[in-house]
Design a protein around this motif. Structure first.
Motif, PDB file in Angstrom:
ATOM      1  N   ASN A  11      37.521   5.569-141.798  1.00 46.28           N
ATOM      2  CA  ASN A  11      38.757   4.024-142.353  1.00 46.28           C
ATOM      3  C   ASN A  11      37.748   4.013-144.066  1.00 46.28           C
ATOM      4  OD1 ASN A  11      39.921   1.914-143.527  1.00 46.28           O
ATOM      5  ND2 ASN A  11      39.961   0.629-141.503  1.00 46.28           N
ATOM      6  N   LYS A  12      38.506   4.131-144.903  1.00 50.07           N
ATOM      7  CA  LYS A  12      37.392   4.420-146.090  1.00 50.07           C
ATOM      8  C   LYS A  12      37.688   3.314-147.388  1.00 50.07           C
ATOM      9  CE  LYS A  12      36.935   9.540-146.611  1.00 50.07           C
ATOM     10  NZ  LYS A  12      36.134   9.717-145.198  1.00 50.07           N
ATOM     11  N   TYR A  47      34.909   9.350-130.169  1.00 45.09           N
ATOM     12  CA  TYR A  47      35.541   7.313-129.521  1.00 45.09           C
ATOM     13  C   TYR A  47      36.680   7.048-130.058  1.00 45.09           C
ATOM     14  CZ  TYR A  47      36.408   2.700-128.291  1.00 45.09           C
ATOM     15  OH  TYR A  47      36.607   1.376-127.867  1.00 45.09           O
ATOM     16  N   ILE A  48      36.927   7.231-131.624  1.00 46.20           N
ATOM     17  CA  ILE A  48      37.535   7.866-132.091  1.00 46.20           C
ATOM     18  C   ILE A  48      39.546   7.501-131.693  1.00 46.20           C
ATOM     19  CG2 ILE A  48      39.974   6.752-134.474  1.00 46.20           C
ATOM     20  CD1 ILE A  48      37.283   5.822-135.617  1.00 46.20           C
ATOM     21  N   LYS A  49      39.066   9.323-131.942  1.00 46.62           N
ATOM     22  CA  LYS A  49      40.032   9.843-132.306  1.00 46.62           C
ATOM     23  C   LYS A  49      40.337  10.178-129.490  1.00 46.62           C
ATOM     24  CE  LYS A  49      40.550  15.105-131.807  1.00 46.62           C
ATOM     25  NZ  LYS A  49      39.795  16.699-132.125  1.00 46.62           N
ATOM     26  N   ARG A  71      44.555   0.953-137.918  1.00 45.18           N
ATOM     27  CA  ARG A  71      44.278  -1.137-138.272  1.00 45.18           C
ATOM     28  C   ARG A  71      43.035  -1.046-137.600  1.00 45.18           C
ATOM     29  NH1 ARG A  71      48.724  -4.201-135.040  1.00 45.18           N
ATOM     30  NH2 ARG A  71      48.947  -2.631-133.481  1.00 45.18           N
ATOM     31  N   PHE A  72      42.280  -0.288-136.300  1.00 45.66           N
ATOM     32  CA  PHE A  72      41.731  -1.181-135.252  1.00 45.66           C
ATOM     33  C   PHE A  72      40.377  -0.316-135.870  1.00 45.66           C
ATOM     34  CE2 PHE A  72      45.961  -2.178-132.411  1.00 45.66           C
ATOM     35  CZ  PHE A  72      44.543  -3.335-133.142  1.00 45.66           C
ATOM     36  N   ILE A  73      40.685   0.531-136.270  1.00 42.33           N
ATOM     37  CA  ILE A  73      39.014   1.038-136.625  1.00 42.33           C
ATOM     38  C   ILE A  73      38.477   0.036-138.386  1.00 42.33           C
ATOM     39  CG2 ILE A  73      38.244   3.316-138.338  1.00 42.33           C
ATOM     40  CD1 ILE A  73      40.116   4.953-136.422  1.00 42.33           C
ATOM     41  N   LYS A  74      37.511   0.566-137.328  1.00 40.26           N
ATOM     42  CA  LYS A  74      36.459  -0.420-138.563  1.00 40.26           C
ATOM     43  C   LYS A  74      36.412  -0.748-139.566  1.00 40.26           C
ATOM     44  CE  LYS A  74      32.917  -3.066-134.724  1.00 40.26           C
ATOM     45  NZ  LYS A  74      32.349  -3.095-135.014  1.00 40.26           N
TER      46      LYS A  74
END
Length: 108
Positions: A23-24, A60-62, A69-72
């Protein structure tokens, strides 16, 4: 001879991490946070540890199919030293919250 400068954690190191980050958002602040954490005298951030934590976060995300929207945001992840977080995945699910909610003896 001129003054000798201490090597800093330059853009190359950070750019390698940033390429991995999903999430850039907040690159400038993320870089400032990373640089600050690397310069700390007590418990400074080390590139390899940050990279290892970032890879774990991406896995973990994958594995949990986390929505974007929940990725920091990158700035948040670096500012909060999230490379130190536990991204343990068991049986395809994250048991991090369960581990904290239950005493160890109940897990046996």
């Amino acid at each position: 001879l001129g003054e000798r400068t201490v090597p800093s954690h330059d853009d190359d190191e950070f750019d390698e991490l940033w390429k991995l980050y999903p999430n850039k958002k907040g690159k400038t602040n993320a870089f400032k946070s990373y640089e600050r954490e690397c310069k700390k005298k007590k418990n400074p951030a080390k590139f390899e540890e940050v990279k290892k934590g970032l890879i774990a976060y991406c896995e973990y995300i994958k594995a949990t199919n986390t929505e974007m929207r929940f990725i920091k945001n990158g700035s948040t992840w670096f500012n909060q030293r999230c490379w130190e977080d536990d991204y343990t995945i068991q049986n395809g699910k994250n048991n991090q919250t369960n581990k904290k909610a239950q005493p160890e003896y109940e897990l046996l």
